[in-house]
Scaffold this motif. Structure first.
Motif, mmCIF file in Angstrom:
data_model
loop_
_atom_site.group_PDB
_atom_site.id
_atom_site.type_symbol
_atom_site.label_atom_id
_atom_site.label_comp_id
_atom_site.label_asym_id
_atom_site.label_seq_id
_atom_site.Cartn_x
_atom_site.Cartn_y
_atom_site.Cartn_z
ATOM 1 N N GLU A 126 0.859 -1.203 0.000
ATOM 2 C CA GLU A 126 0.000 0.000 0.000
ATOM 3 C C GLU A 126 0.893 1.249 0.000
ATOM 4 O OE1 GLU A 126 -0.694 -2.634 1.947
ATOM 5 O OE2 GLU A 126 -2.483 -3.236 0.820
ATOM 6 N N SER A 165 2.929 1.556 -3.239
ATOM 7 C CA SER A 165 2.216 2.072 -4.425
ATOM 8 C C SER A 165 1.928 3.561 -4.267
ATOM 9 C CB SER A 165 0.948 1.268 -4.711
ATOM 10 O OG SER A 165 0.014 1.480 -3.703
ATOM 11 N N CYS A 224 2.624 -11.390 -2.237
ATOM 12 C CA CYS A 224 1.936 -10.143 -2.624
ATOM 13 C C CYS A 224 1.829 -10.010 -4.150
ATOM 14 C CB CYS A 224 2.699 -8.927 -2.105
ATOM 15 S SG CYS A 224 2.936 -8.897 -0.338
ATOM 16 N N ALA A 232 0.210 -11.307 -6.809
ATOM 17 C CA ALA A 232 -1.033 -11.138 -7.568
ATOM 18 C C ALA A 232 -1.617 -9.744 -7.352
ATOM 19 C CB ALA A 232 -2.030 -12.207 -7.133
ATOM 20 N N LYS A 233 -1.613 -9.290 -6.096
ATOM 21 C CA LYS A 233 -2.182 -7.984 -5.749
ATOM 22 C C LYS A 233 -1.383 -6.836 -6.394
ATOM 23 C CE LYS A 233 -4.144 -5.968 -1.602
ATOM 24 N NZ LYS A 233 -3.869 -5.784 -0.181
ATOM 25 N N CYS A 234 -0.049 -7.082 -6.491
ATOM 26 C CA CYS A 234 0.855 -6.053 -7.024
ATOM 27 C C CYS A 234 0.432 -5.540 -8.391
ATOM 28 C CB CYS A 234 2.240 -6.657 -7.203
ATOM 29 S SG CYS A 234 3.284 -6.368 -5.829
ATOM 30 N N GLN A 279 -2.277 -5.132 -9.798
ATOM 31 C CA GLN A 279 -3.379 -4.159 -9.868
ATOM 32 C C GLN A 279 -2.975 -2.806 -9.279
ATOM 33 O OE1 GLN A 279 -5.940 -6.161 -7.165
ATOM 34 N NE2 GLN A 279 -5.746 -8.087 -8.289
ATOM 35 N N MET A 280 -1.891 -2.783 -8.490
ATOM 36 C CA MET A 280 -1.607 -1.565 -7.720
ATOM 37 C C MET A 280 -0.661 -0.573 -8.383
ATOM 38 S SD MET A 280 -1.791 -2.876 -3.846
ATOM 39 C CE MET A 280 -1.990 -1.272 -3.170
#
Ligand code: NDP
Ligand code: MG
Length: 384
Positions: free
Chosen positions: A40, A43, A61, A63-65, A67-68
């Motif tokens: 968080e 980004s 982390c 997969a989440k990365c 999108q960020m």
């Protein structure tokens, strides 16, 4: 314009470094940022500084990365990703602001790639100081210290003949328990430990400052950085933390470096070296200071200092083992599993149990680090 990579940008040093860069946009450009898992904040930093590269070492982390970060940002993942990113040809200078042993391998990769290093992390040098300094020499790489004491020594030695150095006074604020009696130290809580009187830092280095192991690590750090025997490095308690260290020469002349207690000052100098840049970070107000105090450290209450001098005189894999056992013990203390005073006991035992390898290779270092961490965890588990 210098292109800078900040490894550990979400930490205390990393955030301070970004403030320095924000104030000097015409001189420094952020080309790479990294965090372990705080994506968080990473980004948010990436939105503000628009680096072409980011790295997240915690692969869970991943997969989440995606999108960020903006589409054109190159995302590196895991330790291998970090090793690749620090070697990117666009980087001029790498600020190593990762805490703990995780800094070692990216440090070596950055040196191999010929990068100039601004060094905040101290654990890597403690683990593998000889190896790192040999590599730096072979690559003609400059390592500019960020740690305030090492930055002070670096500045005091600048332009002087190192052969004429008599001793170094490595100053220490003494941490929050400077005036505590020995029997009070066993009952210290995590919350008390995290209240450092002078510096606002990450948790690991704050605990190290309270046990004075931080100063022990710095003795080893200075020994390798400046090629000086540990017998010439004296720890000096100086609670005001205005003098960041001093060097004494054979002619009895001592040079000290003084500045406000603000890590942005040595960070900025490590970025701008050899130039000095004006800033808004304050300076020493000599009219306001009533006195500066000094005392000898009490190794009975703070015995971690003795461990560091022992590691420095034995060398080989012993500094690495001390550092690894300290890292595990500090983590256990932060989780409430061991008492403050047990940090020393665990490290001492692990060091006693270790068979030292002389002139260790990188493989020996990595093996000793893993061995010491396993051993420390076992001792902690048995004691519970
Ligand atoms: P912090 O704990 O505040 O920050 C550590 C940084 O390293 C974070 O960005 C963290 O990411 C990242 N990180 C943690 N573990 C890993 C890992 N396994 N792999 C990759 N990255 C990781 O530490 P500090 O900024 O306080 O200290 C950094 C170093 O500088 C330490 O070695 C310390 O001794 C030294 N130092 C610090 C000073 C200070 O004032 N803070 C002063 C002098 C030296 P995430 O946020 O995602 O966890
Ligand atoms: Mg320091």
């Amino acid at each position: 314009m210098k292109n800078i990579a900040i490894i550990g940008s979400t930490g205390s040093i990393g955030r301070n470094a970004l403030e320095v860069i924000e104030d000097n946009k015409k001189r420094f450009r952020v080309v790479a940022l990294s965090a372990n898992s705080n994506i968080e904040l990473l980004s948010a930093q990436a939105r503000r500084f628009c680096p072409p590269m980011v790295c997240v070492t915690d692969i869970s982390c991943g997969a989440k990365c995606r999108q960020m970060f903006k589409k054109h940002t190159k995302i590196f993942l895991g330790q291998e990703g970090l090793e690749a990113m620090v070697a990117d040809s666009s980087i001029d200078k790498v600020l190593l602001a990762v805490s703990g042993t995780a800094a070692l391998v990216p440090f070596l990769h950055a040196l191999d790639a010929g990068k100039e290093i601004a060094l905040a992390n101290k654990e890597a040098l403690v683990m593998a100081g000889s190896l790192i300094m040999r590599k730096a020499k072979a690559r003609k790489a400059t390592i500019i210290p960020v740690d305030s004491e090492q930055s002070a020594i670096w500045q005091c030695l600048d332009g002087n003949d190192k052969e004429k150095l008599k001793q170094i006074y490595l100053t220490a604020s003494g941490g929050p328990f400077l005036k505590f009696r020995k029997n009070q130290l066993a009952r210290i809580t995590v919350a008390q430990t995290l209240q450092h009187p002078r510096w606002k830092m990450g948790k690991k280095v704050t605990v190290d400052s309270a046990t004075l192991m931080n100063k022990g690590l710095e003795v080893l750090e200075a020994m390798y950085l400046f090629g000086v025997g540990a017998e010439k490095i004296k720890i000096l308690i100086h609670p005001e933390a205005i003098i960041h260290s001093m060097v004494e020469f054979v002619d009895g002349i001592t040079i000290a470096q003084l500045s406000a207690t603000d890590m942005r000052i040595p960070i900025q100098y490590a970025f701008s070296y050899p130039e000095r840049l004006a800033n808004r970070f304050g300076c020493v107000d000599f009219y306001a200071i009533k006195s500066l105090n000094f005392e000898k450290p009490d190794t009975k209450r703070f015995p971690c200092i003795n461990l560091a001098y022992r590691a420095a005189s034995e060398e080989g894999t012993l500094p690495c083992v001390m550092n690894a056992a300290n890292e595990v013990s500090v983590e256990a203390f932060l989780r409430g599993e061991i008492a403050f005073t047990s940090i020393y006991k665990v490290i001492d035992k692990v060091m006693d149990n270790h068979r030292i390898t002389r002139r260790p290779s990188l493989g020996d270092i990595i093996e000793s680090d893993a061995w010491a961490k396993r051993r420390a965890r076992l001792l902690i588990q048995r004691a519970r």
